[in-house]
Design a protein around this motif. Structure first.
Motif, short mmCIF file in Angstrom:
data_model
loop_
_atom_site.label_atom_id
_atom_site.label_comp_id
_atom_site.label_asym_id
_atom_site.label_seq_id
_atom_site.Cartn_x
_atom_site.Cartn_y
_atom_site.Cartn_z
N LEU A 119 0.25 -4.85 3.25
CA LEU A 119 1.05 -3.45 2.19
C LEU A 119 1.51 -2.53 3.37
O LEU A 119 2.43 -1.87 3.28
CB LEU A 119 0.80 -3.57 1.20
CG LEU A 119 0.88 -4.85 -0.41
CD1 LEU A 119 -0.07 -4.23 -0.82
CD2 LEU A 119 2.16 -4.68 -0.54
N ALA A 123 3.73 -1.31 4.51
CA ALA A 123 4.29 0.62 4.81
C ALA A 123 5.61 1.21 6.09
O ALA A 123 6.28 2.12 6.67
CB ALA A 123 3.67 1.33 3.86
N ARG A 136 0.28 7.48 1.01
CA ARG A 136 0.97 6.90 -0.02
C ARG A 136 1.24 5.33 0.04
O ARG A 136 1.08 4.58 -1.45
CB ARG A 136 2.35 6.30 1.01
CG ARG A 136 3.15 7.84 1.40
CD ARG A 136 4.27 8.04 2.19
NE ARG A 136 5.71 7.52 0.54
CZ ARG A 136 7.11 7.46 0.88
NH1 ARG A 136 7.20 7.32 2.48
NH2 ARG A 136 7.48 6.99 -0.03
N VAL A 137 -0.05 4.77 0.47
CA VAL A 137 -0.14 3.19 0.16
C VAL A 137 -1.39 2.96 0.14
O VAL A 137 -2.40 2.92 -1.57
CB VAL A 137 0.72 2.05 1.31
CG1 VAL A 137 0.22 1.02 0.45
CG2 VAL A 137 1.72 2.15 1.63
N PRO A 140 -3.88 5.23 -2.35
CA PRO A 140 -3.54 5.29 -4.26
C PRO A 140 -3.32 3.89 -4.63
O PRO A 140 -4.01 3.35 -5.50
CB PRO A 140 -1.59 5.58 -3.94
CG PRO A 140 -1.40 5.96 -2.89
CD PRO A 140 -2.52 5.49 -1.79
N LEU A 141 -3.85 3.05 -3.64
CA LEU A 141 -3.92 1.64 -4.27
C LEU A 141 -5.12 1.11 -4.24
O LEU A 141 -6.23 0.73 -5.19
CB LEU A 141 -3.43 0.64 -2.98
CG LEU A 141 -1.97 -0.11 -3.67
CD1 LEU A 141 -1.76 -0.93 -2.79
CD2 LEU A 141 -1.77 -0.46 -4.76
N ARG A 222 -1.17 3.09 -17.59
CA ARG A 222 -0.10 3.04 -16.80
C ARG A 222 0.49 1.85 -16.17
O ARG A 222 1.92 1.53 -16.27
CB ARG A 222 -0.02 4.22 -16.43
CG ARG A 222 1.40 5.00 -15.62
CD ARG A 222 1.39 6.20 -14.95
NE ARG A 222 -0.06 6.16 -13.85
CZ ARG A 222 0.64 5.92 -13.04
NH1 ARG A 222 1.70 6.05 -12.40
NH2 ARG A 222 -0.02 5.70 -11.63
N LEU A 223 -0.18 1.44 -15.51
CA LEU A 223 0.67 0.59 -14.22
C LEU A 223 0.73 -0.77 -14.75
O LEU A 223 1.74 -1.55 -14.65
CB LEU A 223 -0.75 -0.06 -12.92
CG LEU A 223 -0.92 0.60 -12.77
CD1 LEU A 223 -1.96 0.37 -11.33
CD2 LEU A 223 0.28 1.56 -11.34
N ALA A 224 0.56 -1.31 -16.29
CA ALA A 224 0.12 -2.18 -16.75
C ALA A 224 1.61 -2.36 -18.03
O ALA A 224 2.88 -3.31 -18.65
CB ALA A 224 -0.92 -2.65 -17.34
N PHE B 87 5.30 -2.34 -3.40
CA PHE B 87 4.23 -1.58 -3.47
C PHE B 87 3.77 -1.58 -5.60
O PHE B 87 4.37 -0.91 -5.95
CB PHE B 87 4.31 0.00 -3.17
CG PHE B 87 4.34 -0.44 -2.00
CD1 PHE B 87 3.62 -0.86 -0.66
CD2 PHE B 87 6.11 0.62 -1.34
CE1 PHE B 87 3.94 -0.66 0.53
CE2 PHE B 87 5.81 0.00 -0.04
CZ PHE B 87 4.89 -0.31 0.88
N HIS B 89 1.43 0.14 -6.86
CA HIS B 89 1.52 1.62 -8.22
C HIS B 89 2.69 2.23 -7.95
O HIS B 89 2.55 3.09 -9.12
CB HIS B 89 0.44 2.10 -7.29
CG HIS B 89 0.64 2.70 -6.13
ND1 HIS B 89 1.16 1.72 -5.01
CD2 HIS B 89 1.03 3.78 -5.18
CE1 HIS B 89 1.45 2.47 -3.01
NE2 HIS B 89 1.67 3.45 -3.76
N PHE B 98 10.93 3.82 -1.45
CA PHE B 98 10.11 4.30 -0.28
C PHE B 98 10.85 4.97 1.07
O PHE B 98 9.53 5.57 1.38
CB PHE B 98 9.80 3.69 -0.16
CG PHE B 98 8.05 3.05 -0.19
CD1 PHE B 98 7.11 3.75 -0.33
CD2 PHE B 98 7.56 2.87 1.32
CE1 PHE B 98 4.97 4.00 0.14
CE2 PHE B 98 6.87 3.40 1.75
CZ PHE B 98 5.56 3.67 1.20
N TYR B 123 7.17 -1.57 -13.29
CA TYR B 123 5.98 -1.43 -12.06
C TYR B 123 6.38 -2.99 -11.98
O TYR B 123 6.76 -3.79 -12.80
CB TYR B 123 5.06 -1.46 -12.92
CG TYR B 123 4.42 0.29 -12.78
CD1 TYR B 123 4.58 0.78 -11.42
CD2 TYR B 123 4.59 0.81 -13.95
CE1 TYR B 123 3.70 2.17 -11.48
CE2 TYR B 123 4.13 2.29 -14.19
CZ TYR B 123 4.02 2.87 -13.08
OH TYR B 123 4.05 3.97 -12.96
#
Lengths: 225, 355
Positions: A119, A123, A136-137, A140-141, A222-224, B87, B89, B98, B123
Motif C-alpha cells: 500500500l 501511494a 497519508r497511508v 492512518p493505518l 466508522r470503517l465498518a 486504502f 481507511h 488520492f 469503505y
C-alpha cells in the motif's frame, strides 16, 4: 485536596504531557526504522531499546545521573547553558521520557509492521513522497497502535518513580510528582493523604486508557460502516 | 513509446527483459511465477534492485549505468495490483482522488467511466471484488498516468464478475488512450484488449508480437490456464422474441445470434465470448443443424496448444478471425490444414454476452 496537592497533580500532568509530545517524533521514527529495516544489528538495537522495560528504574536513573551530572563533559556543557537537569524539573522530564520511550516504540513498531508495504508502494506511484506516504497511508493505518503507544507512554510517565527520584530527587514544589508525593506522604505516616493522591493517579490513568479505547472503537465503527 | 532493458534478480531466476513497446495495450502473458508482476513493479519503480534502462515517452526513468533512478512518485504510472490495493481507511471517493492532485474533473471522469457513482461513500471493506478492481482502476486513471500497469485485474474474480469488468477495460482503452501493460493468464483477454503481447517464461521474453502470432509459442499452453476464448466486440441489431434470439453484429459486419437479452437497447455495445473448444468445424456444408451460427470460412493456421491443436480460421463474410481448439484426432480425421475450406458452427448458447 490541598492546593499543594493540586500543584503536584498539575506538575505531573504537565511534565508527562510535554515528555510524551517530545517523544512522538523520535519514537515514531525509531518504530518505523525497526519495522522496515532488515539488516545486521537489528536484534541488538531492539534489545537495547527494550532494556529500560526490564531494568530496575533506579539503575536507569543512576546511569542517567552519572551521564548528566556536572562532572561529565556533557553535563558541564549543559550547565554552562543554564540547562541543569539533575535535581530540576528537567530531570523529571528526561527520566520519564527515557522510561516511556520503549513502550511507545514497541507499540508503534508492531502497528507499522502490520501496514502492508504494497500500500505504501502504491501511494508512491500515486504521487506521494516517502514522507507524504507515511502521513497519508502508514500513519492512518497504524493509528490504533500508535495511539495505544502514546497512551501507554503518557500513563507510564504519570507513574514513573525510580528513575525520577534518582535524577531529580524528591523536592516538594520543584520536582515532586504524584508518584513521589505518594511515597513521601506514606513515609511521613500521612496515609490518608497518600490514599487521596493514589486515587488521583488511578483516575488519571483510567481516563487516559479509556479515552484511547473509546477513540479506537469509534474508528472501527466508522470503517465498518 | 517505451524502451526497456532491465534486469532484476528474483529468487529462482533473474528477470531479464529487453523490448520496446508501442502506445496502445501490451498484453503480458506467462505462467504463474514467470516474473510478470515483477516486471510491472520494476516499471513502477518499486524494485530498487532493478538495473538497466527504462525510457518512457522520451523520459528516462531508469538508467542504472548513469545513476538515474526516478522515484515512483515522479514516474506517473497508474498501477493496479492484482489485489486492487485500495486504502482501507479511505472511502471510495477518497481512494479515487488520492493521486489526482486536486484535479476534480479528472476524478469525476474516472468515476463516471467506471460507474462508481453509487459507491463513493463506502469503505473498501464493504465492496465486492469486482467493485474493488473498478475503484483501483479509477484511482489509477485519476492520477493522470503516462503508463497504466494492470496486474491481472480480472484474475481474482469469478466468471460473471470478470465479464462485467471487461467492458470497463475496453472503455478505458478506447476513451483514455493511455499506454497500458496488461498482465493476464487469459489468452482471450489478450486477444481482445492488446495490440501487442509478450510471453514471459522464467523471467525472459519467450515470444513477442501480435497476440494472434503468440498462439504458436510452445510456452503459451502453460500460460493459458483459463483457456483460449474468442472475444468479439459488437452492437445489438435486433431482438426476436419468438425465436428467443438477440442478433448482434460484431466488428467487420458478421451477424451472430445469442440467447435473447431483451434488456439491451438496440445499438448497445456488447462483447461476446465463446471458448475455442466450443467452436465446431465441418468440411462439408451443414444442413439440419440446431446451431444458429454457421459461417463459411478457411483454415489460416494450425498451432499446437498443449496436447490440443488450435486452428486459426477466417470467415468468408467479414473476414473475422476465429480460434477453434480441437484434438489432434479430429484435425486428422477431417484433414484440416491451412487453406482448407471449412464451416464453422457455434450454438447460440455457447456465447456469453458481456455487457
Amino acid at each position: 485536596m490541598t492546593s499543594e496537592e493540586l500543584r503536584v497533580v498539575a506538575f505531573t500532568l504537565k511534565v508527562a504531557a510535554l515528555g510524551t509530545l517530545l517523544l512522538v517524533p523520535p519514537g515514531l521514527l525509531a518504530a518505523l526504522l525497526l519495522a522496515r529495516y532488515r539488516g545486521p544489528g537489528k536484534g541488538v538495537l531492539e534489545t537495547l531499546l527494550a532494556l529500560p522495560l526490564v531494568l530496575p528504574p533506579t539503575a536507569v536513573g543512576l546511569v542517567l545521573l552519572e551521564v548528566l551530572s556536572r562532572r561529565t563533559t556533557f553535563g558541564a556543557w549543559l550547565a554552562v547553558r543554564g540547562w541543569d537537569i539533575v535535581f530540576t524539573w528537567r530531570g523529571v522530564l528526561v527520566a520519564t521520557m527515557l522510561m516511556s520511550f520503549p513502550l511507545l516504540v514497541r507499540s508503534a513498531r508492531t502497528a507499522f509492521e502490520e501496514v502492508d508495504p504494497h500500500l505504501v508502494g502504491l501511494a508512491r506511484t500515486l504521487g506521494c513522497s516517502p514522507l507524504a506516504a507515511f502521513f497519508r497511508v502508514t500513519l492512518p493505518l497504524a493509528w490504533r497502535g500508535v495511539l495505544a503507544g502514546v497512551a501507554l507512554a503518557f500513563s507510564r510517565a504519570l507513574g514513573e518513580f525510580g528513575a525520577t527520584i534518582m535524577v531529580a530527587g524528591n523536592i516538594p514544589g520543584k520536582t515532586q510528582t504524584l508518584a513521589l508525593a505518594i511515597f513521601h506522604e506514606s513515609q511521613l505516616g500521612r496515609d490518608d493523604r497518600a490514599m487521596v493522591l493514589a486515587g488521583v493517579t488511578v483516575a488519571l490513568a483510567f481516563a487516559c486508557l479509556w479515552t484511547t479505547e473509546w477513540l479506537t472503537r469509534a474508528r472501527d465503527r466508522r470503517l465498518a460502516s | 513509446m517505451i524502451e526497456l532493458a532491465v534486469e532484476l534478480p528474483l529468487s529462482r531466476f533473474p528477470l531479464r527483459v529487453s523490448t520496446s513497446l508501442g502506445a496502445g495495450v501490451t498484453g503480458v502473458l506467462g505462467p504463474s511465477g514467470s516474473g510478470k508482476t515483477s516486471l510491472l513493479e520494476v516499471l513502477a519503480g518499486l524494485r530498487p534492485a532493478a538495473r538497466g534502462r527504462i525510457v518512457v515517452g522520451g523520459e528516462v526513468w531508469l538508467d542504472s549505468g548513469a545513476g538515474v533512478r526516478r522515484a515512483p512518485e515522479r514516474r506517473r504510472v497508474g498501477y493496479v495490483p492484482q489485489a486492487a490495493g485500495l486504502f482501507p481507511h479511505l472511502r471510495v471517493g477518497e481512494n479515487v482522488a488520492f493521486g489526482a492532485r486536486g484535479d476534480a474533473r479528472r476524478v469525476e471522469t474516472a468515476i463516471a467511466t467506471l460507474g462508481l457513482g453509487e459507491l463513493l461513500e463506502r469503505y473498501p471493506a464493504r465492496l465486492s471484488g469486482g467493485e474493488r478492481q473498478r475503484v483501483a482502476l479509477a484511482r489509477a486513471l485519476a492520477s493522470d498516468p503516462a503508463l497504466l500497469l494492470l496486474d491481472e485485474p480480472l484474475a481474482s474474480l469469478d466468471a460473471s464478475l470478470r465479464e462485467r469488468i471487461l467492458p470497463y477495460l475496453l472503455r478505458v482503452r478506447d476513451d483514455w488512450r493511455v499506454p497500458m501493460l496488461y498482465v493476464t493468464h487469459n489468452v482471450g483477454e489478450a486477444l481482445l484488449l492488446a495490440d501487442h503481447a509478450l510471453l514471459l517464461r522464467d523471467g525472459a521474453v519467450e515470444a513477442a508480437g501480435r497476440p494472434l502470432d503468440l498462439l504458436s509459442s510452445p510456452g503459451l499452453a502453460q500460460a493459458a490456464e483459463a483457456g483460449i476464448e474468442n472475444l468479439f466486440r459488437g452492437a445489438v441489431a435486433s431482438h426476436d422474441a419468438e425465436a428467443g434470439l438477440t442478433h448482434v453484429v460484431v466488428q467487420g459486419g458478421l451477424p451472430v445470434s445469442v440467447p435473447i437479452a431483451p434488456g439491451l437497447a438496440l445499438g448497445a455495445p456488447v462483447t461476446l465470448a465463446v471458448r475455442a473448444e466450443d467452436v465446431l468445424l465441418a468440411v462439408e456444408p451443414l444442413t439440419g443443424l440446431s446451431a444458429r451460427n454457421v459461417y463459411a470460412g478457411t483454415v489460416v493456421a494450425e498451432e499446437r496448444t498443449g496436447t490440443d491443436l488450435t486452428l486459426r480460421l477466417e470467415t468468408t463474410q467479414a473476414r473475422a478471425t476465429w480460434l477453434a481448439r480441437l484434438t489432434p484426432g479430429a484435425v486428422k480425421a477431417l484433414a484440416l490444414r491451412p487453406g482448407v475450406p471449412v464451416w464453422i458452427a457455434v450454438k447460440s448458447h455457447s456465447f456469453r454476452l458481456l455487457v
